[in-house]
Design an enzyme around this catalytic site. Sequence first.
Site, PDB file in Angstrom:
ATOM      1  N   ARG A  23     -39.339 -49.747  33.137  1.00  0.00           N
ATOM      2  CA  ARG A  23     -39.885 -50.990  33.955  1.00  0.00           C
ATOM      3  C   ARG A  23     -38.576 -51.804  33.997  1.00  0.00           C
ATOM      4  O   ARG A  23     -37.279 -51.546  33.927  1.00  0.00           O
ATOM      5  CB  ARG A  23     -40.700 -51.786  33.054  1.00  0.00           C
ATOM      6  CG  ARG A  23     -40.597 -51.670  31.394  1.00  0.00           C
ATOM      7  CD  ARG A  23     -39.617 -52.461  31.028  1.00  0.00           C
ATOM      8  NE  ARG A  23     -39.433 -54.011  31.520  1.00  0.00           N
ATOM      9  CZ  ARG A  23     -38.361 -54.496  31.626  1.00  0.00           C
ATOM     10  NH1 ARG A  23     -37.127 -54.209  31.132  1.00  0.00           N
ATOM     11  NH2 ARG A  23     -38.404 -55.834  32.017  1.00  0.00           N
ATOM     12  N   ALA A  76     -37.559 -54.453  38.010  1.00  0.00           N
ATOM     13  CA  ALA A  76     -37.358 -54.002  39.316  1.00  0.00           C
ATOM     14  C   ALA A  76     -36.514 -52.939  39.513  1.00  0.00           C
ATOM     15  O   ALA A  76     -36.866 -52.058  40.248  1.00  0.00           O
ATOM     16  CB  ALA A  76     -37.507 -55.042  40.359  1.00  0.00           C
ATOM     17  N   ASP A  85     -38.823 -59.773  40.996  1.00  0.00           N
ATOM     18  CA  ASP A  85     -39.263 -58.493  41.282  1.00  0.00           C
ATOM     19  C   ASP A  85     -39.481 -58.493  42.653  1.00  0.00           C
ATOM     20  O   ASP A  85     -39.692 -57.290  43.363  1.00  0.00           O
ATOM     21  CB  ASP A  85     -40.804 -58.128  40.743  1.00  0.00           C
ATOM     22  CG  ASP A  85     -40.695 -58.010  39.401  1.00  0.00           C
ATOM     23  OD1 ASP A  85     -40.757 -58.810  38.376  1.00  0.00           O
ATOM     24  OD2 ASP A  85     -40.664 -56.790  38.738  1.00  0.00           O
ATOM     25  N   LYS A 102     -42.053 -61.885  36.345  1.00  0.00           N
ATOM     26  CA  LYS A 102     -43.005 -61.862  35.146  1.00  0.00           C
ATOM     27  C   LYS A 102     -43.889 -63.032  34.836  1.00  0.00           C
ATOM     28  O   LYS A 102     -43.382 -64.241  35.021  1.00  0.00           O
ATOM     29  CB  LYS A 102     -42.232 -61.440  33.778  1.00  0.00           C
ATOM     30  CG  LYS A 102     -42.896 -61.501  32.795  1.00  0.00           C
ATOM     31  CD  LYS A 102     -43.841 -60.107  32.696  1.00  0.00           C
ATOM     32  CE  LYS A 102     -43.704 -58.868  33.303  1.00  0.00           C
ATOM     33  NZ  LYS A 102     -44.770 -57.950  33.537  1.00  0.00           N
TER      34      LYS A 102
HETATM   35  O1  MRU Z   1     -43.433 -55.399  34.105  1.00  0.00           O
HETATM   36  P1  MRU Z   1     -42.005 -55.443  34.143  1.00  0.00           P
HETATM   37  O2  MRU Z   1     -41.644 -55.393  32.744  1.00  0.00           O
HETATM   38  O3  MRU Z   1     -41.621 -54.355  35.140  1.00  0.00           O
HETATM   39  O4  MRU Z   1     -41.472 -56.759  34.662  1.00  0.00           O
HETATM   40  C1  MRU Z   1     -40.193 -56.968  34.799  1.00  0.00           C
HETATM   41  C2  MRU Z   1     -39.703 -58.483  35.474  1.00  0.00           C
HETATM   42  O5  MRU Z   1     -40.481 -59.190  35.619  1.00  0.00           O
HETATM   43  C3  MRU Z   1     -38.272 -58.646  35.502  1.00  0.00           C
HETATM   44  O6  MRU Z   1     -37.878 -59.873  35.280  1.00  0.00           O
HETATM   45  C4  MRU Z   1     -37.841 -58.225  36.636  1.00  0.00           C
HETATM   46  O7  MRU Z   1     -38.140 -56.964  37.216  1.00  0.00           O
HETATM   47  C5  MRU Z   1     -36.276 -58.388  36.904  1.00  0.00           C
HETATM   48  S1  MRU Z   1     -35.338 -57.233  36.442  1.00  0.00           S
HETATM   49  C6  MRU Z   1     -33.945 -57.136  36.676  1.00  0.00           C
END
Ligand code: MRU
Length: 343
Positions: free
Chosen positions: A45, A47, A236, A247
């Site tokens: 997980r 982005a 994201d 998030k």
């Molecule tokens: O649901 P997830 O764990 O994939 O969410 C991840 C996030 O919200 C991160 O902050 C975002 O992807 C940035 S990662 C460099």
Amino acid sequence: MVPTVEWKDGMVRILDQSRLPEQVTFLDCKDYQTVARAIQELRVRGAPAIGVTAAMGVALGAQSLTMTSYEEFAKAVRGICDHLAATRPTAVNLFWAIERMKTTLVGLRGHPVSEIKRRLVEESQRILDEDIAMNKEIGRHGATLIRDGQNILTHCNAGALATAGYGTALGVVRAAWEQGKKIRVLADETRPVLQGARLTVWELMQDHIPVTLITDNMAGALMRQGQVQLCLVGADRIAANGDVANKIGTYSVAVLAKAHGIPFYVAAPHSTIDLATPSGDQIPIEQRKPQEVTSIFGSQPVAPIGAEVLNPAFDVTPAEYITAIITEQGVFKPSELAERFRR
Ligand code: MRU
């Protein structure tokens, strides 16, 4: 750090983040369907990490195709791309990486299928390598904003685990730490899936960077007490007007930061910037299953059976709450992004 995702022995090897921090285990994906499931189930997980993983999934799927005509092969690869693109809707890096794989495919029209298969693997590896390089640049630019002795509040995990390595928000933390700045990260636990508690705290402890775990609802009180000097999160998807999807809970942190006069920074590579989406209102927000909220990891219930639940995985922070966006090309005001990143 252990690699989040890698191409290994003709398979896609994923560090299974759903088991961290208790177990460091790997999932060896032999087909693209397993890669897609791993993305959906949050085994991988973050982005940039899901973008890299999807690209490798496309390359993996292509290897198993048996046709020799370009047209048939390309049609099947496009089907694999569609399957992987349907895994999660919010992080634009997923679509960006798949698009790069499609561009490679189209650019090789007329070449032998065996060569295209090899070149797709190479392209996915290039996406991975470039991601790490961009994160190091984000770190270099972002570290200039951090002063010795500061406490940095972060939300979710935007670290090495959320990328191909080094991290975006935590890349900035790493770079500042490598420069000898004595800093401390305050990590929001990040309900409901606890990426902050399980992943951010784990990865910073691995690198011996000071980190304190807090519950999500402590942030305001700590800001009021003067214990937070800076907020730093990942993204994201960043819309053309500088609104940021990240998030769920990020928006609350940003509003609190503004109320307390604390700078709020977003760190992200250009693969997260989506100029085709005018504002945050158009960003699709993933809704996940209620069980993530009503129980801890599907086993320990924390709500009555049948409780009604909302579980959006992301929220949108309007540009006006964001002090600056740290990219591999430098630090920009949200309003400067569109001009700077127009292709
Ligand atoms: O649901 P997830 O764990 O994939 O969410 C991840 C996030 O919200 C991160 O902050 C975002 O992807 C940035 S990662 C460099």
